[in-house]
Design an enzyme around this catalytic site. Structure first.
Site, PDB file in Angstrom:
ATOM      1  CG  MET A  10       6.439  53.372  90.238  1.00  9.63           C
ATOM      2  SD  MET A  10       5.054  52.268  90.592  1.00  9.63           S
ATOM      3  CE  MET A  10       4.491  52.888  92.171  1.00  9.63           C
ATOM      4  CB  VAL A  17       2.239  64.268  92.330  1.00 14.08           C
ATOM      5  CG1 VAL A  17       0.814  64.780  92.510  1.00 14.08           C
ATOM      6  CG2 VAL A  17       2.271  62.759  92.478  1.00 14.08           C
ATOM      7  CG  ASP A  68       3.175  51.271  97.160  1.00 18.08           C
ATOM      8  OD1 ASP A  68       3.898  50.835  98.079  1.00 18.08           O
ATOM      9  OD2 ASP A  68       3.504  52.219  96.433  1.00 18.08           O
TER      10      ASP A  68
END
Length: 688
Positions: A29, A32, A141
C-alpha cells in the site's frame, strides 16, 4: 512507475517540512522513507501511499480520521503517529522512526525460535495491542513486518489504522491485508473487533515457534479458504516436546469462532505471562528441530470478501492456467465475480479433505477443564427423562403438537420483532462529532442505540465535545450493539523542560526529546554567563503545552567588550579617572621612567594601549619621571665636527652658527656649557 515516483522523492522536501533522505521499504500500500522533520530537527519515518490510493478523496478523508485515532494512542510498544497530510499528488503519514529491524528479519534469519525467545518477543506486541484495544482501536493487519525491533531492544507495533482506512474506502468490497494472518471473519466480510487481531497474533506465534505459517496455497484465495474452513494445528506437530500450554495458547488465539478466543489483548497478555512464569527452563529453552526454517511469506494482498464459505473454491482445484507464485506477489480477486470470470466453484464439503485434529497432550489446567465439562455432561444426562410420552394416545400427541406449533409461532414472531423492529434490528450510526455528550447520547438513544463514553485527548476538538464514535458515523450495526463515544479532553499537555543554564545545543536536544519546537533565538550580552548558554525561555519551564509548541530562547553572548581609552600624556590622576569611567580597572606600575617628551607625573605608557577588554579588565599605567638631566661638557677650541658628534651621543640636539663661513672649523663659543640640562636639549655651537 511507482518506483520512479519513489526515486523522485529522495532528496525532495514534502509539504515544505519533511526532507526525504532515503527509501527504507516498499509494501503493498505504501513506500516508507527515512526523512528529517526540519521544523523539529528529528528523523521520522515517512510513509507515502501508492498513487491509486492518493487520488481517492473518500479514502484520504477516512485516513485522516484513522490517523487522528492512532495519534491519540501513546504507548511504549506502539509506534507513534506524528502527522498526516497531502502534498499535491503525495499522500503521506509521518510516524516515529525506529532504527533497527523487523520481526520478519528475525524469523528469516533464525527460522523457528525457542519458546522463551518467541514468548518474550510476542509479549510487548500483545501489550501494545491491549492498550490499543482498550482505546477502541483495532489494527487489522498484525504481521511480523509490522513489529519493529529497535537497535536498543525496544519492540513496537506499527501501522495502526491504514488497513482499516483502505478496506473501508474500497468500492468493490475488497479487503486489503496480509492473507497469511487474516482472521476468518475478515475474510468473510464480517465486522472485525479486537479478537481479529488476536487471531493474527496466534498465527504469528505459530510461525515464530515453527518457522512456518500454518496455511499455504498456490494462490492467496486458497490460504483464505483454509482460514475460513480449516483449523490451526498444534505447533508441537512440527516441534516435538513443545509444552502443551504453548499448544493451547496458539489454538486458543486461532479458534475459528471469535467467541472462543481471548476477548482482547489484555486478556491474552495475562495468560501469556502466566504461561511464561510457570513453564520450566527446559520447556522454555526447547530447541526446535534444525530442519525448521522460515516458510513461505505472503505479502499484503487484495482479496475478495467471502460471503459464503461453502462457495469458496477448494484449495486443491486449479483455476485456469497455472503460474508460478512469484509472478503474482499481489493477487486481485473481484468482490462479486461473474460466472464467466470465476473458475468453477464446488462446495467445500465435496472436495476439501478432512484433517482430524492431532492428539495433543493436555496440560493439567486443560485436564481439569475437561473433567468439569464431563461432570456437567453427566449431570445433564441424569436430569434428562428417558421415558417417552405414553404411546397409543393420539389426542395427547395432537395437543402436544399444537403447543409446539404455538410456541414456534411465538418464537418466530418474537424473533421477527427482535430483528425487524426491536433491539436486533439494523440501524445506521448517526454523526455525533463536535456535539456535547448529552446531545450525542440523546441522538443515539433516539436512533435506538445505547452508548458509553471514553475520554481521549484531541488537539482540534474542544474539551467536553465528542470527537467521534466507534463504530463511526454511517456504519450499519444491530441496535443492541453499544456505540462508544470518544469525548475530547482537549489537547494533551506536557510540561516544558527547563532549558536555562544549558548550552544552545543541549536546549535543542531537550526540545526534540520533549517533541517541542524551537522558537525565536535572541542573543544578549551577560557579564556573568558564558557565551552560548541559555539565559531565559518563553514559555517558562513547567508550563503545560501541547507537542510542537515553539519555545523562544534568549542566549548569552558573554560579557560585553569595552574599548580601552588612550591616556598617554595625561596626568596620572586624570588617566585613572578616564579608565575607571570606561568600566575598566587602572593599575599604576611601581616603576617610573624617564621620558624626554612626557612631563613628570604624566602617563608615559599604558598596557594594553588599544583594543577591547571585558568589564573590570585591567589597564597598567607607567608614569613618567620627566626628562633625564645631563651635564653639557665644554667643546670650545675643539673642532666643530667632533663637538657635534660627542653632543649627539649624549642625546642633545646640536645647532651650528658659522662666523666668516666657519673657515677654520673651530668652536669659538658654546651655549649652554658646563651646565645640567634636560636630555635632548638644544646646544648651540659658534664656529669660526
Amino acid at each position: 512507475m511507482q518506483e520512479n515516483v519513489s526515486d523522485r522523492l529522495v532528496g525532495t522536501l514534502v509539504d515544505n517540512r519533511y526532507a526525504v533522505q532515503s527509501k527504507l521499504a516498499r509494501g503493498g500500500m505504501s513506500t516508507v522513507y527515512l526523512a528529517t522533520d526540519q521544523r523539529l530537527e528529528r528523523d521520522v519515518a515517512l510513509k507515502v501511499l501508492h498513487p491509486h490510493l492518493a487520488t481517492d478523496d473518500t479514502f484520504l478523508g477516512r485516513l485522516g480520521r484513522e490517523a487522528k485515532s492512532a495519534a491519540r494512542l501513546s504507548h511504549a510498544h506502539v509506534v507513534g503517529v506524528l502527522d498526516q497530510g497531502y502534498d499535491g499528488q503525495t499522500a503521506y503519514l509521518v510516524m516515529e522512526y525506529i532504527k533497527g529491524h523487523t520481526l520478519r528479519d528475525v524469523i528469516n534469519s533464525k527460522g523457528a525460535l525457542p519458546p522463551r525467545l518467541a514468548l518474550a518477543l510476542i509479549d510487548p506486541v500483545v501489550e501494545g495491542l491491549g492498550a490499543a484495544h482498550a482505546a477502541g482501536l483495532i489494527h487489522r493487519d498484525v504481521k511480523p513486518e509490522n513489529v519493529l525491533i529497535a537497535d536498543d531492544g525496544r519492540i513496537k507495533i506499527g501501522d495502526f489504522g491504514l488497513a482499516r482506512a483502505v478496506t473501508t474506502s474500497t468500492s468493490t468490497g475488497a479487503l486489503i491485508g496480509t492473507v497469511a494472518y487474516l482472521s476468518p471473519e475478515l475474510v468473510l466480510g464480517k465486522q472485525a473487533d479486537a479478537r481479529s487481531d488476536i487471531y493474527s497474533v496466534g498465527i504469528m506465534l505459530y510461525e515464530m515457534i515453527t518457522g512456518q505459517q500454518p496455511f499455504d496455497g498456490e494462490v492467496p484465495i486458497q490460504v483464505a479458504y483454509h482460514h475460513v474452513n480449516g483449523t490451526v494445528g498444534p505447533p508441537s506437530d512440527l516441534v516435538p516436546g513443545l509444552a502443551g500450554e504453548v499448544d493451547e495458547l496458539v489454538q486458543w488465539c486461532t479458534a475459528n469462532d471469535p467467541e472462543n478466543r481471548p476477548v482482547d489483548g489484555n486478556a491474552l497478555l495475562q495468560e501469556l505471562r502466566h504461561i511464561r512464569t510457570n513453564l520450566t527452563d527446559s520447556e522454555l529453552d526447547l530447541q526446535p528441530p534444525a530442519a525448521l526454517a522460515a516458510g513461505p511469506q505472503h505479502p499484503t494482498e487484495v482479496i475478495a470478501r467471502i460471503s459464503n464459505p461453502t462457495a469458496v473454491m477448494s484449495p486443491f482445484s486449479h483455476p485456469g492456467p497455472q503460474h508460478r507464485p512469484e509472478e503474482h506477489a499481489t493477487s486481485v480477486f473481484p468482490a462479486t465475480p461473474h460466472a464467466q470470470q470465476q473458475p468453477q466453484m464446488q462446495p467445500a464439503a465435496e472436495h476439501a479433505p478432512f484433517f482430524p485434529p492431532a492428539a495433543v497432550p493436555l496440560s493439567k489446567r486443560a485436564q481439569r477443564k475437561a473433567e468439569r465439562e464431563d461432570e456437567k455432561a453427566r449431570s445433564r444426562a441424569a436430569a434428562t427423562p428417558v421415558r417417552n410420552l405414553r404411546e397409543g394416545n393420539p389426542r395427547r400427541r395432537g395437543a402436544l403438537w399444537v403447543v409446539i406449533i404455538v410456541i414456534a409461532a411465538l418464537l418466530a414472531t418474537g424473533a421477527g420483532w427482535f430483528f425487524g423492529m426491536g433491539p436486533g434490528s439494523p440501524g445506521t450510526v448517526p454523526p455525533v462529532a463536535n456535539m456535547t455528550v448529552a446531545q450525542a447520547q440523546q441522538l443515539l438513544s433516539d436512533a435506538g442505540f445505547q452508548s458509553r463514553t471514553n475520554d481521549v485527548f484531541d488537539d482540534d476538538v474542544p474539551s467536553g465535545l465528542v470527537v467521534g464514535s466507534q463504530p463511526e458515523a454511517g456504519a450499519e450495526i444491530r441496535k443492541f450493539q453499544p456505540v462508544a463515544l470518544f469525548v475530547s479532553k482537549g489537547p494533551q499537555l506536557f510540561g516544558l523542560p527547563k532549558l536555562t543554564g544549558k548550552s544552545l545545543d543541549q536546549a535543542k536536544d531537550e526540545l526534540n526529546h520533549a517533541e517541542m519546537a524551537l522558537g525565536n533565538i535572541t542573543e544578549q550580552f551577560d557579564e556573568a554567563v558564558a557565551a552560548g548558554v541559555v539565559l531565559t525561555q518563553d514559555p517558562v519551564s513547567g508550563t503545560p503545552a501541547r507537542h510542537g509548541t515553539p519555545v523562544n530562547l534568549t542566549v548569552s553572548k558573554g560579557p560585553q567588550p569595552l574599548p580601552v581609552p588612550a591616556v598617554v600624556g595625561q596626568d596620572q590622576d586624570d588617566a585613572v579617572k578616564v579608565i575607571e569611567a570606561a568600566g575598566l580597572k587602572a593599575v599604576v606600575a611601581p616603576e617610573t621612567v624617564y621620558d624626554k617628551t612626557v612631563p613628570k607625573g604624566a602617563v608615559a605608557s599604558q598596557s594594553p594601549s588599544s583594543g577591547t577588554l571585558t568589564r573590570g579588565g585591567t589597564v597598567t599605567l607607567t608614569v613618567s619621571k620627566g626628562p633625564k638631566m645631563v651635564k653639557v661638557p665644554s667643546y670650545i677650541g675643539k673642532q666643530a665636527s667632533e663637538a657635534r658628534r660627542e653632543l649627539e651621543k649624549l642625546g642633545f640636539e646640536v645647532r651650528v652658527n658659522n662666523i666668516l663661513g666657519g673657515f677654520f672649523g673651530t668652536v669659538r663659543d658654546q651655549d649652554p656649557v658646563n651646565k645640567d640640562v634636560p636630555e635632548g636639549s638644544l646646544i648651540t655651537l659658534t664656529v669660526v
